[in-house]
Design an enzyme around this catalytic site. Sequence first.
Site, PDB file in Angstrom:
ATOM      1  N   HIS A 124      28.837 -27.233  66.135  1.00 47.52           N
ATOM      2  CA  HIS A 124      27.582 -27.308  65.768  1.00 47.52           C
ATOM      3  C   HIS A 124      26.591 -27.199  64.774  1.00 47.52           C
ATOM      4  O   HIS A 124      26.202 -27.790  63.760  1.00 47.52           O
ATOM      5  CB  HIS A 124      26.456 -27.328  66.433  1.00 47.52           C
ATOM      6  CG  HIS A 124      25.231 -27.371  67.089  1.00 47.52           C
ATOM      7  ND1 HIS A 124      24.884 -29.082  68.326  1.00 47.52           N
ATOM      8  CD2 HIS A 124      24.016 -27.449  66.360  1.00 47.52           C
ATOM      9  CE1 HIS A 124      23.240 -28.465  67.581  1.00 47.52           C
ATOM     10  NE2 HIS A 124      22.874 -27.888  66.842  1.00 47.52           N
ATOM     11  N   GLU A 125      26.541 -25.524  64.343  1.00 52.64           N
ATOM     12  CA  GLU A 125      26.178 -24.910  63.210  1.00 52.64           C
ATOM     13  C   GLU A 125      27.375 -24.797  61.648  1.00 52.64           C
ATOM     14  O   GLU A 125      25.936 -25.462  61.163  1.00 52.64           O
ATOM     15  CB  GLU A 125      25.706 -23.594  64.191  1.00 52.64           C
ATOM     16  CG  GLU A 125      25.341 -22.925  64.583  1.00 52.64           C
ATOM     17  CD  GLU A 125      24.312 -24.085  64.454  1.00 52.64           C
ATOM     18  OE1 GLU A 125      22.918 -23.587  63.722  1.00 52.64           O
ATOM     19  OE2 GLU A 125      23.393 -23.633  66.427  1.00 52.64           O
TER      20      GLU A 125
END
Length: 158
Positions: free
Chosen positions: A130-131
């Site tokens: 996600h990051e």
Amino acid sequence: MALRTIRVEGDPVLGKVCREVTEVTPKIVTLIDDMLETMYEANGVGLAAPQVGILKRIVVIDVGEGPIVMINPEIIESDGEQTGDEGCLSVPGKAGQVTRPNYVKARFMGEDMNEYEIEGEELLARCICHELDHLDGHLYVEKVEGALHDVTYEDTQE
């Protein structure tokens, strides 16, 4: 340390590709400290530099085992699959079903500019993916299967 404003969906900075960090300057150290403080204050488990308006390849993560600072991270291996609810500090009050690898191995530089590798499963794997998406100008909503749904602060505390 200082709290930074978290950019929200629709802010053009969130759609841009971040630049690599070539050296850890005092400004970068301050940015990392501010990112950690901002993430904890917002009850998040991860935060990428573009979410606070800085187009640098830096993420901070803490899934409950202590902070991880990743500079110029890249996923070098992944395996398996998991589907689950995902949210984002830049898309407040919403969540959606996203399929991600169940296992990832990532290579990154630490604050000392030495190279490290980390392996993660389940939540950590999801968070790393996600990051790192943020660093390439992508939000999780691009990967949502079905519709987003509303969540409250209380929902995230369970």
